[in-house]
Design a protein around this motif. Structure first.
Motif, PDB file in Angstrom:
ATOM      1  N   SER A   1     -14.311 -23.525 -41.691  1.00 31.86           N
ATOM      2  CA  SER A   1     -13.068 -22.778 -41.886  1.00 31.86           C
ATOM      3  C   SER A   1     -12.005 -23.694 -42.491  1.00 31.86           C
ATOM      4  O   SER A   1     -12.163 -24.919 -42.495  1.00 31.86           O
ATOM      5  N   TRP A   2     -10.924 -23.108 -42.972  1.00 37.22           N
ATOM      6  CA  TRP A   2      -9.868 -23.894 -43.631  1.00 37.22           C
ATOM      7  C   TRP A   2      -8.725 -24.175 -42.671  1.00 37.22           C
ATOM      8  O   TRP A   2      -8.310 -23.303 -41.916  1.00 37.22           O
ATOM      9  N   ALA A   3      -8.234 -25.412 -42.718  1.00 38.59           N
ATOM     10  CA  ALA A   3      -7.239 -25.846 -41.739  1.00 38.59           C
ATOM     11  C   ALA A   3      -5.826 -25.407 -42.111  1.00 38.59           C
ATOM     12  O   ALA A   3      -5.026 -25.093 -41.246  1.00 38.59           O
ATOM     13  N   GLY A   4      -5.479 -25.410 -43.378  1.00 37.88           N
ATOM     14  CA  GLY A   4      -4.147 -24.978 -43.793  1.00 37.88           C
ATOM     15  C   GLY A   4      -3.124 -26.093 -43.743  1.00 37.88           C
ATOM     16  O   GLY A   4      -2.607 -26.433 -42.687  1.00 37.88           O
ATOM     17  N   HIS A   5      -2.819 -26.663 -44.912  1.00 42.10           N
ATOM     18  CA  HIS A   5      -1.789 -27.700 -44.999  1.00 42.10           C
ATOM     19  C   HIS A   5      -0.880 -27.406 -46.193  1.00 42.10           C
ATOM     20  O   HIS A   5      -1.373 -27.179 -47.301  1.00 42.10           O
ATOM     21  N   ILE A   6       0.415 -27.404 -45.947  1.00 39.01           N
ATOM     22  CA  ILE A   6       1.410 -27.318 -47.020  1.00 39.01           C
ATOM     23  C   ILE A   6       2.126 -28.660 -47.056  1.00 39.01           C
ATOM     24  O   ILE A   6       2.694 -29.079 -46.042  1.00 39.01           O
ATOM     25  N   PHE A   7       2.091 -29.348 -48.178  1.00 32.86           N
ATOM     26  CA  PHE A   7       2.753 -30.647 -48.272  1.00 32.86           C
ATOM     27  C   PHE A   7       4.257 -30.431 -48.415  1.00 32.86           C
ATOM     28  O   PHE A   7       4.703 -29.577 -49.184  1.00 32.86           O
ATOM     29  N   ASN A   8       5.010 -31.212 -47.654  1.00 32.87           N
ATOM     30  CA  ASN A   8       6.472 -31.143 -47.735  1.00 32.87           C
ATOM     31  C   ASN A   8       7.021 -32.468 -47.240  1.00 32.87           C
ATOM     32  O   ASN A   8       6.253 -33.340 -46.799  1.00 32.87           O
ATOM     33  N   LEU A   9       8.313 -32.613 -47.312  1.00 32.76           N
ATOM     34  CA  LEU A   9       8.971 -33.760 -46.704  1.00 32.76           C
ATOM     35  C   LEU A   9       9.185 -33.466 -45.219  1.00 32.76           C
ATOM     36  O   LEU A   9       9.110 -32.320 -44.783  1.00 32.76           O
ATOM     37  N   GLY A  10       9.465 -34.527 -44.456  1.00 32.58           N
ATOM     38  CA  GLY A  10       9.711 -34.340 -43.037  1.00 32.58           C
ATOM     39  C   GLY A  10      11.100 -33.818 -42.734  1.00 32.58           C
ATOM     40  O   GLY A  10      11.435 -33.486 -41.601  1.00 32.58           O
ATOM     41  N   HIS A  11      11.947 -33.753 -43.749  1.00 28.12           N
ATOM     42  CA  HIS A  11      13.260 -33.090 -43.666  1.00 28.12           C
ATOM     43  C   HIS A  11      13.730 -32.921 -45.110  1.00 28.12           C
ATOM     44  O   HIS A  11      12.965 -33.163 -46.043  1.00 28.12           O
ATOM     45  N   GLY A  12      14.979 -32.527 -45.321  1.00 31.68           N
ATOM     46  CA  GLY A  12      15.445 -32.223 -46.675  1.00 31.68           C
ATOM     47  C   GLY A  12      15.513 -33.445 -47.575  1.00 31.68           C
ATOM     48  O   GLY A  12      15.743 -34.568 -47.122  1.00 31.68           O
ATOM     49  N   ILE A  13      15.328 -33.204 -48.864  1.00 36.94           N
ATOM     50  CA  ILE A  13      15.394 -34.275 -49.865  1.00 36.94           C
ATOM     51  C   ILE A  13      16.829 -34.813 -49.950  1.00 36.94           C
ATOM     52  O   ILE A  13      17.793 -34.049 -49.883  1.00 36.94           O
ATOM     53  N   SER A  14      16.972 -36.125 -50.089  1.00 36.79           N
ATOM     54  CA  SER A  14      18.304 -36.731 -50.178  1.00 36.79           C
ATOM     55  C   SER A  14      18.938 -36.457 -51.536  1.00 36.79           C
ATOM     56  O   SER A  14      18.256 -36.433 -52.567  1.00 36.79           O
TER      57      SER A  14
END
Length: 363
Positions: free
Chosen positions: A324-337
């Motif tokens: 099965s597929w785990a599901g990952h969306i890449f993002n920063l850990g908070h907003g971009i500076s």
């Protein structure tokens, strides 16, 4: 009839369905690090001038997508639109954060609060419809709100805070008043997000930006319980399409199990969380979003790429052992500076897309 979605990778990842690569978007991707955003803001005259004009909000929402091959757009707005509609008088001074003309710190102020008439927020829903039309199916559009607790922090403090003194004083001395504020906020946020879904948002995100300032026990009672109340009321389908939800608690690493059980499809992680451990702990229940430290983007592009690859490798094989597929969306850990060099974002996007394709080829 809205345009057919040409790139649904983000939505598929939210729902733990197969994807050809790991999708990527960035918190605050439309914003002050982009010269074109600064030009738009100057034209609008103020931040709220941008946010309250559907045409301007559409323009700035699309700017990062014209520059980078990102996999989702996020509505350009502010988390404090809901308390503003409650009559607290939101303003943004140049170079300063948001400020409310009225604070909610006593029984009289709490008694005046009510779920606002959503017509007062029509400019937001008009922006959602306008952005969705302008995207023409390019990528999905994410709607969002602040969490009930995070909104309450601003409402009680009257602005941002370093010590959360007023809101925590109220919480500990008059928990009954705090619960009243939070219940109203939760119902207002749910109505607000559902109206965004009706206007065309294809996923919604709850930002619990200040949840992590609470003690264990207080987090569950005053933040998570009310994020749950929001999620329980959200539409999960619109016009035959599944609408995923994302819950992001900054500083929430201590409570991942409980957050994963709150009712969202995706849990957002800040950069303090080990992604491999988070996947082992809660990945079977929800998709995960995150979690590169935003300050990595100040390093040279080759270091940015190396750190992005580390995040992807930490998450690991996108398939689970059972296929099965785990599901990952890449993002920063908070907003971009706001000080981020735009060309470093190009290096990040390229690294995430190319390395995640390689991961799948080898899986």
């Amino acid at each position: 009839m809205s345009a057919t979605l040409k790139n649904d990778t983000f939505l598929r990842a939210c729902l733990r369905q197969p994807t050809d690569y790991t999708p990527l978007w960035l918190m605050r991707q439309a914003g002050r690090y982009l010269p074109e955003y600064k030009a738009s803001r100057a034209k609008a005259g103020s931040f709220m001038g941008l946010a309250t004009s559907p045409a301007m909000a559409t323009e700035v929402t699309l700017q990062p997508l014209d520059r980078y091959p990102l996999d989702a757009a996020i509505l350009f707005s502010d988390i404090l639109t809901v308390p503003d509609a409650m009559g607290l008088g939101l303003s943004f001074a140049q170079g300063e954060g948001p400020r409310f003309a009225k604070q909610v710190r006593d029984e009289a102020a709490v008694s005046e609060l009510a779920v606002p008439d959503m017509h007062k927020l029509q400019y937001v829903f008009d922006a959602v419809s306008s952005i969705r039309k302008a995207l023409d199916g390019r990528v999905p559009l994410i709607g969002f709100s602040g969490s009930p607790w995070t909104l309450a922090c601003y409402m009680v403090e009257g602005a941002g805070s370093d010590d959360y003194r007023h809101v925590k004083s109220l919480m500990y001395s008059r928990p009954d008043l705090m619960h009243k504020i939070l219940a109203i906020n939760a119902d207002a946020v749910a109505a607000y997000l559902n109206a965004q879904i009706d206007a065309g948002a294809q996923a919604v995100m709850v930002f619990d930006s200040w949840g992590g300032v609470l003690a264990d026990g207080a987090f569950q009672e005053f933040s998570l319980a009310y994020s749950r109340r929001v999620l329980a009321q959200l539409k999960t389908e619109h016009e035959g399409q599944r609408i995923p939800s994302i819950l992001f608690t900054k500083g929430g690493g201590l409570w991942l199990d409980e957050i994963a059980d709150a009712g969202s499809d995706v849990v957002g992680l800040d950069w303090t969380v080990n992604l491999a451990k988070a996947r082992a702990q809660i990945g079977g229940r929800v998709a995960l979003q995150g979690n590169l430290d935003p300050n990595v983007l100040f390093a040279p592009p080759e270091r940015v790429q190396a750190e992005a690859i580390k995040v992807l490798d930490s998450f690991g094989n996108p398939r689970n052992a059972d296929g099965s597929w785990a599901g990952h969306i890449f993002n920063l850990g908070h907003g971009i500076s706001q000080f981020t060099p735009p060309e470093h974002v190009s290096a990040l996007v390229e690294a995430v897309h190319s390395h995640s394709r390689r991961q799948r080829a080898g899986a």
